[in-house]
Scaffold this motif. Structure first.
Motif, PDB file in Angstrom:
ATOM      1  N   PRO A  44     -16.047   0.785  13.210  1.00  0.00           N
ATOM      2  CA  PRO A  44     -15.559  -0.027  12.100  1.00  0.00           C
ATOM      3  C   PRO A  44     -16.396   0.069  10.825  1.00  0.00           C
ATOM      4  CG  PRO A  44     -16.809  -1.386  13.594  1.00  0.00           C
ATOM      5  CD  PRO A  44     -16.783  -0.008  14.194  1.00  0.00           C
ATOM      6  N   LEU A  45     -17.468   0.821  10.830  1.00  0.00           N
ATOM      7  CA  LEU A  45     -18.381   0.839   9.686  1.00  0.00           C
ATOM      8  C   LEU A  45     -18.009   1.909   8.671  1.00  0.00           C
ATOM      9  CD1 LEU A  45     -21.720   0.302  11.600  1.00  0.00           C
ATOM     10  CD2 LEU A  45     -20.274  -1.397  10.462  1.00  0.00           C
ATOM     11  N   TRP A  46     -16.847   1.747   8.066  1.00  0.00           N
ATOM     12  CA  TRP A  46     -16.405   2.666   7.031  1.00  0.00           C
ATOM     13  C   TRP A  46     -15.645   1.868   5.980  1.00  0.00           C
ATOM     14  CZ3 TRP A  46     -11.098   3.146   6.392  1.00  0.00           C
ATOM     15  CH2 TRP A  46     -10.310   2.679   7.433  1.00  0.00           C
ATOM     16  N   GLU A  47     -15.546   2.443   4.801  1.00  0.00           N
ATOM     17  CA  GLU A  47     -14.800   1.834   3.705  1.00  0.00           C
ATOM     18  C   GLU A  47     -13.793   2.847   3.203  1.00  0.00           C
ATOM     19  OE1 GLU A  47     -17.449   0.430   0.688  1.00  0.00           O
ATOM     20  OE2 GLU A  47     -18.555  -0.836   2.074  1.00  0.00           O
ATOM     21  N   PHE A  48     -12.668   2.330   2.729  1.00  0.00           N
ATOM     22  CA  PHE A  48     -11.601   3.187   2.230  1.00  0.00           C
ATOM     23  C   PHE A  48     -11.634   3.185   0.717  1.00  0.00           C
ATOM     24  CE2 PHE A  48      -6.997   3.886   1.245  1.00  0.00           C
ATOM     25  CZ  PHE A  48      -6.924   5.166   1.750  1.00  0.00           C
ATOM     26  N   TRP A  64      -1.670  -5.779   3.701  1.00  0.00           N
ATOM     27  CA  TRP A  64      -1.775  -4.843   4.818  1.00  0.00           C
ATOM     28  C   TRP A  64      -3.237  -4.531   5.113  1.00  0.00           C
ATOM     29  CZ3 TRP A  64      -3.767  -0.059   5.871  1.00  0.00           C
ATOM     30  CH2 TRP A  64      -3.402   0.495   7.097  1.00  0.00           C
ATOM     31  N   PHE A  65      -4.025  -4.210   4.070  1.00  0.00           N
ATOM     32  CA  PHE A  65      -5.448  -3.921   4.279  1.00  0.00           C
ATOM     33  C   PHE A  65      -6.150  -5.112   4.920  1.00  0.00           C
ATOM     34  CE2 PHE A  65      -5.093  -0.467   1.035  1.00  0.00           C
ATOM     35  CZ  PHE A  65      -5.606   0.546   1.819  1.00  0.00           C
ATOM     36  N   ASN A  66      -5.872  -6.309   4.427  1.00  0.00           N
ATOM     37  CA  ASN A  66      -6.491  -7.504   5.004  1.00  0.00           C
ATOM     38  C   ASN A  66      -6.097  -7.684   6.465  1.00  0.00           C
ATOM     39  OD1 ASN A  66      -7.963  -8.266   2.746  1.00  0.00           O
ATOM     40  ND2 ASN A  66      -6.285  -9.462   1.912  1.00  0.00           N
ATOM     41  N   SER A  67      -4.826  -7.459   6.782  1.00  0.00           N
ATOM     42  CA  SER A  67      -4.360  -7.636   8.161  1.00  0.00           C
ATOM     43  C   SER A  67      -5.000  -6.620   9.106  1.00  0.00           C
ATOM     44  CB  SER A  67      -2.831  -7.543   8.242  1.00  0.00           C
ATOM     45  OG  SER A  67      -2.398  -6.204   8.074  1.00  0.00           O
ATOM     46  N   GLN A  68      -5.422  -5.472   8.576  1.00  0.00           N
ATOM     47  CA  GLN A  68      -6.056  -4.429   9.389  1.00  0.00           C
ATOM     48  C   GLN A  68      -7.585  -4.506   9.339  1.00  0.00           C
ATOM     49  OE1 GLN A  68      -4.210  -2.336  11.319  1.00  0.00           O
ATOM     50  NE2 GLN A  68      -2.468  -3.527  10.595  1.00  0.00           N
ATOM     51  N   ASN A  69      -8.115  -5.489   8.590  1.00  0.00           N
ATOM     52  CA  ASN A  69      -9.569  -5.649   8.412  1.00  0.00           C
ATOM     53  C   ASN A  69     -10.217  -4.384   7.854  1.00  0.00           C
ATOM     54  OD1 ASN A  69      -9.705  -8.345   9.373  1.00  0.00           O
ATOM     55  ND2 ASN A  69      -9.494  -7.535  11.456  1.00  0.00           N
ATOM     56  N   ILE A  70      -9.545  -3.777   6.884  1.00  0.00           N
ATOM     57  CA  ILE A  70     -10.066  -2.571   6.237  1.00  0.00           C
ATOM     58  C   ILE A  70     -10.668  -2.958   4.901  1.00  0.00           C
ATOM     59  CG2 ILE A  70      -9.461  -0.349   5.213  1.00  0.00           C
ATOM     60  CD1 ILE A  70      -7.216  -0.156   7.309  1.00  0.00           C
ATOM     61  N   LYS A  71     -11.920  -2.577   4.713  1.00  0.00           N
ATOM     62  CA  LYS A  71     -12.586  -2.831   3.445  1.00  0.00           C
ATOM     63  C   LYS A  71     -12.233  -1.706   2.475  1.00  0.00           C
ATOM     64  CE  LYS A  71     -16.860  -3.451   1.126  1.00  0.00           C
ATOM     65  NZ  LYS A  71     -17.669  -4.447   0.725  1.00  0.00           N
ATOM     66  N   VAL A  72     -11.691  -2.084   1.323  1.00  0.00           N
ATOM     67  CA  VAL A  72     -11.339  -1.119   0.284  1.00  0.00           C
ATOM     68  C   VAL A  72     -12.453  -1.130  -0.753  1.00  0.00           C
ATOM     69  CG1 VAL A  72      -9.655  -0.479  -1.476  1.00  0.00           C
ATOM     70  CG2 VAL A  72      -8.880  -1.463   0.686  1.00  0.00           C
ATOM     71  N   LEU A  73     -12.997   0.026  -1.005  1.00  0.00           N
ATOM     72  CA  LEU A  73     -14.096   0.178  -1.954  1.00  0.00           C
ATOM     73  C   LEU A  73     -13.609  -0.088  -3.365  1.00  0.00           C
ATOM     74  CD1 LEU A  73     -17.064   1.179  -2.300  1.00  0.00           C
ATOM     75  CD2 LEU A  73     -16.130   3.471  -2.538  1.00  0.00           C
TER      76      LEU A  73
END
Length: 113
Positions: A44-48, A64-73
């Motif tokens: 999980p230690l990556w940023e998009f 969508w990003f929030n629901s997937q717990n994806i951090k957007v740079l």
């Protein structure tokens, strides 16, 4: 159009899209391509990082990003020299169109890419 993801270890994921894209098309592309690609990164230690096109910044995409717990740079506007994707496209175009190469069909160009 081509969607691409790449990372520090030279892993690359390409996806060809058809027609005009909406936020819903974009999040489907991310779901089908980014999520499996992220699995290859091993954690999980990556940023998009993405551009600032409207489909990248709509409420639907943010949800969508929030629901997937994806951090957007966060990325400064109008900074193509700092954008690694722009540099990758430049390198790719030099190779795909080297020696004045022209293509007679989209499929031929896709194979070259």
């Amino acid at each position: 159009m081509v969607w691409v993801a790449f990372c520090y270890n030279r892993q690359v994921s390409l996806h060809f899209t058809n027609g005009r894209q909406t936020s819903q098309h974009y999040t489907k592309t991310l779901e089908d391509n980014l999520l499996p690609f992220a699995e290859l990164l091993g954690g999980p230690l990556w940023e998009f990082k993405q551009g600032i096109a409207l489909i990248h910044t709509t409420d639907n995409t943010k949800v969508w990003f929030n629901s997937q717990n994806i951090k957007v740079l966060d990325w400064p506007a109008c900074s193509p020299n700092l954008n690694p994707t722009e540099n990758l496209w430049g390198i790719m175009c030099l190779k795909v169109y080297s020696n004045g190469r022209q293509y007679s069909s989209a499929n031929e160009r896709k194979r070259s890419i």
